[in-house]
Structure formats: C-alpha cells, structure tokens
Scaffold this active site. Structure first.
Site, short mmCIF file in Angstrom:
data_model
loop_
_atom_site.label_atom_id
_atom_site.label_comp_id
_atom_site.label_asym_id
_atom_site.label_seq_id
_atom_site.Cartn_x
_atom_site.Cartn_y
_atom_site.Cartn_z
N LYS A 1 -19.83 -18.69 24.75
CA LYS A 1 -20.14 -18.89 26.14
C LYS A 1 -18.92 -18.76 27.03
CE LYS A 1 -23.25 -22.51 24.56
NZ LYS A 1 -23.31 -23.97 24.34
N GLY A 2 -17.74 -18.88 26.40
CA GLY A 2 -16.52 -19.00 27.18
C GLY A 2 -16.22 -17.83 28.10
N GLU B 1 -13.17 -11.61 26.42
CA GLU B 1 -13.08 -12.96 25.85
C GLU B 1 -12.32 -13.89 26.79
OE1 GLU B 1 -13.98 -15.11 24.00
OE2 GLU B 1 -14.37 -14.50 21.95
N ASP C 1 -7.35 -17.41 19.82
CA ASP C 1 -6.60 -18.52 19.23
C ASP C 1 -6.04 -18.02 17.89
OD1 ASP C 1 -5.85 -21.11 18.44
OD2 ASP C 1 -7.46 -21.98 19.62
N LYS D 1 -3.05 -17.33 22.48
CA LYS D 1 -2.06 -18.29 21.98
C LYS D 1 -1.29 -17.63 20.84
CE LYS D 1 -4.50 -22.63 22.90
NZ LYS D 1 -5.27 -23.73 22.27
N PHE E 1 -4.20 -27.74 24.32
CA PHE E 1 -5.64 -27.82 24.49
C PHE E 1 -5.99 -27.52 25.94
CE2 PHE E 1 -9.38 -30.00 22.31
CZ PHE E 1 -10.30 -29.27 23.06
N VAL E 2 -6.45 -26.31 26.17
CA VAL E 2 -6.73 -25.91 27.55
C VAL E 2 -8.24 -25.86 27.83
CG1 VAL E 2 -4.59 -24.67 27.96
CG2 VAL E 2 -6.52 -23.47 26.93
N ASP F 1 -14.08 -24.90 27.13
CA ASP F 1 -14.66 -26.25 27.12
C ASP F 1 -13.93 -27.21 26.21
OD1 ASP F 1 -15.61 -24.96 24.66
OD2 ASP F 1 -16.91 -26.70 24.46
N ARG G 1 -16.17 -26.45 31.47
CA ARG G 1 -16.26 -24.99 31.59
C ARG G 1 -16.26 -24.54 33.05
NH1 ARG G 1 -17.60 -22.66 26.55
NH2 ARG G 1 -18.99 -23.87 25.23
C1 PRP Z 1 -13.66 -19.47 21.39
C2 PRP Z 1 -13.34 -18.14 22.07
C3 PRP Z 1 -13.38 -17.18 20.94
C4 PRP Z 1 -12.92 -18.00 19.77
C5 PRP Z 1 -11.48 -17.71 19.56
O1 PRP Z 1 -15.04 -19.60 21.30
O2 PRP Z 1 -14.26 -17.84 23.08
O3 PRP Z 1 -14.67 -16.66 20.72
O4 PRP Z 1 -13.07 -19.38 20.11
O5 PRP Z 1 -11.01 -18.42 18.46
P1 PRP Z 1 -10.23 -17.69 17.28
O6 PRP Z 1 -9.28 -16.71 17.88
O7 PRP Z 1 -9.49 -18.84 16.61
O8 PRP Z 1 -11.21 -17.07 16.37
P2 PRP Z 1 -15.76 -20.95 20.85
O9 PRP Z 1 -16.01 -20.91 19.38
O10 PRP Z 1 -14.97 -22.14 21.36
O11 PRP Z 1 -17.15 -20.84 21.58
P3 PRP Z 1 -17.48 -20.87 23.15
O12 PRP Z 1 -16.99 -19.56 23.73
O13 PRP Z 1 -18.97 -20.99 23.20
O14 PRP Z 1 -16.77 -22.06 23.76
#
Ligand code: PRP
Length: 184
Positions: free
Chosen positions: A47-48, A103, A107, A135, A156-157, A163, A169
């Site tokens: 969703k991000g 995206e 991370d 990151k 932690f952002v 979120d 969000r």
């Molecule tokens: C976040 C972000 C990426 C993923 C990145 O999504 O949107 O999809 O984590 O992490 P990584 O590089 O360690 O794989 P999240 O799983 O938090 O879902 P969301 O977008 O619904 O918050």
C-alpha cells in the site's frame, strides 16, 4: 495530516511535503528523458506506494498506464524474507512492455529483487525501479535502482505512504518515528 498534528510521536521530520514535491519533479524529468518513445507501464506496490504513485504520475508530462500489485513477504516471520506472495496481481499483461515499478521504500531490497525477476519472467521488455526512499545500509541484495528520491539512514520512518502498524500513512511529510511509539 501534518507533522505538527502528531509532533509527540515523531523524533524529527526528514523531508517536508514541499521538499518531496520538488524532488519528485526532478525524478519525473529524469523519467521523461529516459522514456522518449513510449511511456512505461507504472506498477505501484500497495500500500505504501499510493502517495508517490499519485504525485509522480501527475507530475509526468506523458500519459502512462497504471496498475497495482499487492505482495507480502512470508516465511520465517520476518518482514523481508525474500519469499514473496502475490496478494493482488496485475490486471495488465506485461509481455513486451517497458515497466517502471513505483515504490515508497527499498529496505533489504528483497521484495523488489523478487518482483523485478517476476515481471521479467512474464516477458516484460524492461523493468526499472523508482523509489522515494532507499536505505543503503539495510540492503541485502545487489539491486539496481534507476530512480531514487533520497537515500536515508536505517531509521524507522513513517509518512507519505509509510506506516507503523497501518498508521501514519497519511502524514504529508516523511519523519522518523519516536522510539516510545514502537517500544511500548
Ligand atoms: C514495504 C515497501 C516494500 C517493502 C520493502 O512494504 O513498500 O514493498 O516493504 O522492503 P524490502 O526492501 O526489505 O523487501 P510493506 O511490506 O511494509 O507493505 P506496505 O507497502 O503495505 O506498507
């Protein structure tokens, strides 16, 4: 919601709404310069990515198609296991298409690494990545990212789609969450 509305929950604001908008305009110019023949298919990862997809797509001077995927990491209970489950797939056939994944944050890079490979396996002509944040210290895989808003430290952002427990969000800025919020 603005940072001032949840000031006690935040350690500091990293990027204001105005800064984010200005940076997205710069990134949009890069994307326009790279896709001169045909606009790419923008694939937002729920969703991000909702906020960056909305702002980036409106900033672009061409008319891209937009589609969405929802994925989740599963396996050892960790957020980024690299094993990804598709919760909502694309409606679009990517065969022969130039795809630009949009995206909010990279991370470990494991989700995007998997997703890029997945789309290439479906026959996409090219798959590039645009992310608001990355990151670098947290990366666990060597993934090339063509368009980056900002590289940030491993903090932690929240905000701008990001979120904590599904909250924050809708914060217009990107901010570091105060430890007392998640340490309780
Ligand atoms: C976040 C972000 C990426 C993923 C990145 O999504 O949107 O999809 O984590 O992490 P990584 O590089 O360690 O794989 P999240 O799983 O938090 O879902 P969301 O977008 O619904 O918050």
């Amino acid at each position: 919601m603005r940072a001032g509305d949840v000031q006690a929950d935040l350690s500091k604001v990293l990027y204001t709404e105005q800064q984010l908008r200005a940076r997205i305009a710069e990134v949009a110019r890069q994307i326009e310069a790279d896709y001169t023949a045909e606009p790419p298919l923008l694939v937002g990862v729920l969703k991000g990515a909702v906020m960056i997809m909305a702002d980036l797509s409106r900033e672009l001077k061409f008319m891209p198609e937009m589609d969405w995927m929802a994925v989740s990491s599963y396996g050892a209970g960790t957020k980024s296991s690299g094993v990804v489950k598709i919760l909502k797939d694309l409606d679009t056939d990517v065969m022969g298409r130039d795809v630009l994944i949009v995206e909010d944050i990279i991370d470990s890079g494991l989700t995007l690494s998997w997703l890029k490979e997945n789309l290439l396996t479906r026959g996409a002509k090219s798959v590039k990545i645009c992310t608001m944040l990355r990151k670098p210290e947290a990366l666990k895989t060597d993934i090339s990212v063509e368009y980056i808003g900002y590289d940030i430290p491993s903090e932690f952002v929240v905000g701008y789609g990001l979120d904590y427990a599904e909250k924050y969000r809708n914060l217009r800025d990107i901010a570091v969450l105060a430890p007392h919020v998640y340490e309780n």
